[in-house]
Design a protein around this motif. Structure first.
Motif, PDB file in Angstrom:
ATOM      1  N   SER A 221       0.872  -1.549   0.123  1.00 46.20           N
ATOM      2  CA  SER A 221       0.269  -0.427   0.290  1.00 46.20           C
ATOM      3  C   SER A 221       1.017   0.902  -0.077  1.00 46.20           C
ATOM      4  N   LYS A 222       1.995   1.267   0.187  1.00 44.74           N
ATOM      5  CA  LYS A 222       3.186   2.086   0.306  1.00 44.74           C
ATOM      6  C   LYS A 222       3.810   2.336  -0.479  1.00 44.74           C
ATOM      7  N   ARG A 223       3.285   1.292  -1.885  1.00 46.17           N
ATOM      8  CA  ARG A 223       4.332   1.777  -3.271  1.00 46.17           C
ATOM      9  C   ARG A 223       3.345   1.447  -4.007  1.00 46.17           C
ATOM     10  N   ARG A 224       3.859   2.107  -5.235  1.00 45.52           N
ATOM     11  CA  ARG A 224       3.532   2.386  -7.222  1.00 45.52           C
ATOM     12  C   ARG A 224       3.010   1.100  -7.704  1.00 45.52           C
ATOM     13  N   ASP A 225       3.377   0.350  -7.038  1.00 44.78           N
ATOM     14  CA  ASP A 225       3.212  -0.998  -8.276  1.00 44.78           C
ATOM     15  C   ASP A 225       2.304  -1.926  -7.847  1.00 44.78           C
ATOM     16  N   PRO A 226       0.877  -2.073  -8.297  1.00 46.30           N
ATOM     17  CA  PRO A 226      -0.351  -2.917  -8.010  1.00 46.30           C
ATOM     18  C   PRO A 226      -0.032  -3.413  -8.284  1.00 46.30           C
ATOM     19  N   LYS A 227      -1.030  -5.104  -7.358  1.00 44.68           N
ATOM     20  CA  LYS A 227      -1.037  -6.274  -7.392  1.00 44.68           C
ATOM     21  C   LYS A 227      -0.567  -6.663  -9.123  1.00 44.68           C
ATOM     22  N   ALA A 228      -1.463  -6.406  -9.942  1.00 41.96           N
ATOM     23  CA  ALA A 228      -1.998  -6.911 -10.757  1.00 41.96           C
ATOM     24  C   ALA A 228      -0.444  -6.984 -11.509  1.00 41.96           C
ATOM     25  N   VAL A 229       0.366  -6.104 -11.617  1.00 41.59           N
ATOM     26  CA  VAL A 229       1.355  -5.729 -11.997  1.00 41.59           C
ATOM     27  C   VAL A 229       2.570  -6.787 -11.290  1.00 41.59           C
ATOM     28  N   VAL A 230       2.209  -6.870 -10.137  1.00 41.29           N
ATOM     29  CA  VAL A 230       3.134  -8.102  -9.100  1.00 41.29           C
ATOM     30  C   VAL A 230       2.692  -9.294  -9.603  1.00 41.29           C
ATOM     31  N   LYS A 231       1.492  -9.907 -10.133  1.00 41.15           N
ATOM     32  CA  LYS A 231       0.854 -11.238 -10.097  1.00 41.15           C
ATOM     33  C   LYS A 231       1.388 -11.035 -11.626  1.00 41.15           C
ATOM     34  N   GLU A 232       1.838 -10.493 -12.760  1.00 43.49           N
ATOM     35  CA  GLU A 232       1.707 -10.556 -13.745  1.00 43.49           C
ATOM     36  C   GLU A 232       3.526 -11.125 -14.174  1.00 43.49           C
ATOM     37  N   ASN A 233       4.271  -9.968 -12.916  1.00 40.89           N
ATOM     38  CA  ASN A 233       5.283 -10.277 -13.572  1.00 40.89           C
ATOM     39  C   ASN A 233       5.914 -12.418 -12.015  1.00 40.89           C
ATOM     40  N   LEU A 234       5.075 -12.732 -11.418  1.00 37.16           N
ATOM     41  CA  LEU A 234       4.643 -13.666 -10.704  1.00 37.16           C
ATOM     42  C   LEU A 234       4.545 -14.836 -11.771  1.00 37.16           C
ATOM     43  N   ARG A 235       3.754 -15.038 -12.950  1.00 36.29           N
ATOM     44  CA  ARG A 235       3.013 -15.020 -13.547  1.00 36.29           C
ATOM     45  C   ARG A 235       4.379 -15.966 -14.853  1.00 36.29           C
ATOM     46  N   ARG A 236       4.976 -14.502 -15.482  1.00 35.78           N
ATOM     47  CA  ARG A 236       6.305 -14.881 -15.924  1.00 35.78           C
ATOM     48  C   ARG A 236       7.696 -15.531 -15.319  1.00 35.78           C
ATOM     49  N   LEU A 237       6.626 -15.470 -13.889  1.00 35.24           N
ATOM     50  CA  LEU A 237       8.412 -16.545 -12.713  1.00 35.24           C
ATOM     51  C   LEU A 237       8.306 -18.322 -13.535  1.00 35.24           C
ATOM     52  N   ALA A 238       6.573 -18.154 -13.076  1.00 39.03           N
ATOM     53  CA  ALA A 238       5.892 -19.678 -13.441  1.00 39.03           C
ATOM     54  C   ALA A 238       5.861 -20.754 -14.107  1.00 39.03           C
ATOM     55  N   ASN A 239       6.465 -19.830 -15.490  1.00 39.42           N
ATOM     56  CA  ASN A 239       6.319 -20.164 -16.832  1.00 39.42           C
ATOM     57  C   ASN A 239       6.971 -20.042 -16.994  1.00 39.42           C
ATOM     58  N   ALA A 240       8.709 -19.748 -16.681  1.00 37.55           N
ATOM     59  CA  ALA A 240       9.714 -20.098 -17.266  1.00 37.55           C
ATOM     60  C   ALA A 240      10.693 -20.604 -16.076  1.00 37.55           C
ATOM     61  N   ALA A 241      10.427 -20.798 -14.565  1.00 38.13           N
ATOM     62  CA  ALA A 241      10.697 -22.035 -13.864  1.00 38.13           C
ATOM     63  C   ALA A 241      10.043 -23.204 -13.723  1.00 38.13           C
ATOM     64  N   GLY A 242       8.552 -23.124 -13.974  1.00 36.01           N
ATOM     65  CA  GLY A 242       7.931 -24.487 -14.531  1.00 36.01           C
ATOM     66  C   GLY A 242       7.027 -24.934 -13.067  1.00 36.01           C
ATOM     67  N   PHE A 243       7.198 -23.576 -11.662  1.00 37.68           N
ATOM     68  CA  PHE A 243       5.744 -24.182 -11.192  1.00 37.68           C
ATOM     69  C   PHE A 243       4.112 -23.453 -11.446  1.00 37.68           C
ATOM     70  N   ASP A 244       3.471 -23.926 -10.813  1.00 38.25           N
ATOM     71  CA  ASP A 244       2.070 -23.447 -11.001  1.00 38.25           C
ATOM     72  C   ASP A 244       1.848 -22.007  -9.614  1.00 38.25           C
ATOM     73  N   PRO A 245       1.413 -21.026 -10.585  1.00 35.85           N
ATOM     74  CA  PRO A 245       1.347 -19.613  -9.741  1.00 35.85           C
ATOM     75  C   PRO A 245       0.160 -19.868  -8.709  1.00 35.85           C
ATOM     76  N   GLU A 246      -1.091 -20.131  -8.770  1.00 32.75           N
ATOM     77  CA  GLU A 246      -2.022 -21.127  -7.765  1.00 32.75           C
ATOM     78  C   GLU A 246      -1.621 -21.369  -7.136  1.00 32.75           C
ATOM     79  N   THR A 247      -0.553 -21.684  -6.824  1.00 31.61           N
ATOM     80  CA  THR A 247      -0.629 -22.859  -5.665  1.00 31.61           C
ATOM     81  C   THR A 247       1.142 -22.822  -4.840  1.00 31.61           C
ATOM     82  N   PHE A 248       1.312 -21.112  -4.988  1.00 31.39           N
ATOM     83  CA  PHE A 248       2.431 -19.830  -4.623  1.00 31.39           C
ATOM     84  C   PHE A 248       2.227 -20.067  -2.880  1.00 31.39           C
ATOM     85  N   HIS A 249       2.844 -19.620  -2.045  1.00 27.84           N
ATOM     86  CA  HIS A 249       2.537 -19.028  -1.244  1.00 27.84           C
ATOM     87  C   HIS A 249       3.830 -18.993  -0.832  1.00 27.84           C
TER      88      HIS A 249
END
Length: 440
Positions: A221-249
């Motif tokens: 809440s104190k930074r300008r990067d929204p959840k949607a952007v972080v979610k997209e970054n995580l999706r790209r990481l999941a695709n590259a690394a080979g894990f499911d972003p829906e079961t990421f903790h």
């Protein structure tokens, strides 16, 4: 007082209602000029992109209206895009370039509920929004409606909210990687045929704000990067690394030593997490604090911990090890530990009072102890606590390894092109992570 005004013409059919829209825009700009006579705001006119020949004609008609407002003229931009998500995100970039955060949106009343959903996904609490429909002047008096009739719609049905989320996701997925290709650092200590793991850097994402660019993996809440952007970054990481972003903790940091044992009730906050499940990926953040990964190839269990200076002293690393021993029957001598990128003793200082605890642990953890702000080696402190707890020295990978080409424990503050750093960048810093999961 608003620093910027967004005029939403996106839903209006400009190709068939040019005269009406010109009148609407003219009256709206007159209101803005009157309300902001002392300090003119930046004005962004948002409209739908049409075929090129029509677009040139439409923009010419809008520019003709704009040219008559000398006070506002230098701060008006027309943003024509194919979707509301694209237009809003483009305007957000312009706001961030100017460090603006108080925005008034003037729009057809029917668009308010829709716009609120877009804002919830594309902005954070750093921004303040005020809404005004086209039929209200700066004193709140009703004006003749030129755009669309009034509506009582306050909230959107669930299926429309989902359509907005899909539009945002589709647009963000179309954006190019920034600052180079996505890079994942991997340890030679953790067996790759049993565990999938890695440490991220700051390249290959879509975050564009300088201190967050480009692979930021934490929204606040104190930074300008929204959840949607972080979610997209995580999706790209999941695709590259080979894990499911829906079961990421990811651990819920509280700078202490609490550990969540996956499968048991999740605490409100914790700095360590352990699991023996094969269908999940666990992670710990870092932006100077140490992301620590744990792997037992015998019992096939793993863990991740966030170890800042406070968590280091409170023993979060050994708390994570002990959870693996207690819950999964791991032998301490089988557990492998990798310390990820973190602030080095070259750049991290604390008050002398806080430094005393590190000095008591080992004087070599502190440099220039007599100064008001001694330099601290939280990595060395972590190794000492792990070895004291029974982890074999050769089973710890950090910056003390003989072969420096095998080290992943780079100083985050010393490598601005590769890593985020709170020490270096201040409060609007980005976050990298260490992640691990058990292969099937």
């Amino acid at each position: 007082m608003a620093e910027a005004v967004l005029i939403d013409l996106f839903s209006l059919q400009m190709n068939s209602q040019n005269n009406g829209i010109q009148k609407l825009l003219c009256s709206t700009l007159e209101r803005i000029e009157k309300c902001f006579s002392a300090s003119a705001p930046f004005v962004y006119i948002m409209c739908s992109q049409t075929p090129r020949s029509e677009r040139i004609s439409e923009q010419d008609s809008l520019l003709k209206v704009i040219s008559g407002f000398q006070i506002l003229k230098k701060g008006i931009e027309v943003v024509c895009m194919t979707s509301t998500a694209a237009a809003l995100y483009t305007i957000k970039q312009k706001l961030d370039e100017k460090d603006l955060s108080i925005i008034k949106i003037i729009l057809p009343v029917q668009r308010k509920a829709l716009m609120e959903v877009f804002i919830d996904h594309l902005f954070t609490a750093v921004y303040q929004f005020q809404f005004e429909d086209f039929g209200v002047d700066c004193e709140g008096n009703n004006l003749q409606q030129i755009a669309e009739p009034q509506s009582d719609i306050q909230t959107l049905p669930a299926h429309e909210v989902e359509l907005i989320r899909s539009e945002i996701q589709t647009y963000l997925e179309s954006l190019p990687d920034l600052k180079g290709k996505l890079t994942i650092l991997k340890s030679s200590l953790i067996p790759g045929h049993i565990f999938l793991h890695g440490f991220t850097t700051r390249t290959g994402g879509i975050s564009y704000i300088p201190t967050l660019s480009s692979f930021n993996l934490f929204s606040s809440s104190k930074r300008r990067d929204p959840k949607a952007v972080v979610k997209e970054n995580l999706r790209r990481l999941a695709n590259a690394a080979g894990f499911d972003p829906e079961t990421f903790h990811r651990v819920k940091v509280n700078h202490a030593s609490d550990v969540w044992i996956m499968g048991k009730p999740q605490p409100d906050s914790y700095d360590g997490i352990v699991t023996n499940q094969k269908d999940v990926t666990i992670a710990a953040p870092g932006a100077d604090c140490i992301p620590v990964l744990f792997a037992d190839p015998i019992k096939k269990a793993c863990g991740a911990a966030h170890s800042g200076w406070q968590g280091t002293l409170l023993g979060v690393a050994m708390a994570t090890v002990n959870a693996m021993i207690t819950e999964y029957g791991c032998n301490v001598k089988d557990i492998l530990v990798v310390l990820g990128p973190s602030v080095g003793p070259c750049c991290f200082t604390l008050s002398r009072e806080s430094a005393k605890e590190f000095y008591s642990l080992d004087p070599k953890c502190v440099r220039q102890f007599e100064s008001p702000t001694p330099y601290i080696d939280i990595r060395r402190a972590t190794r000492i606590l792990l070895e004291t707890g029974g982890i074999l020295p050769q089973n710890i990978q950090d910056d003390s390894v003989t072969d420096h080409s095998q080290s992943l424990t780079f100083c985050t503050a010393c490598h601005p092109d590769t890593f985020y750093s709170h020490v270096r960048d201040g409060t609007n810093f980005g976050t990298q992570i260490g992640f691990i999961s058990i292969r099937d």
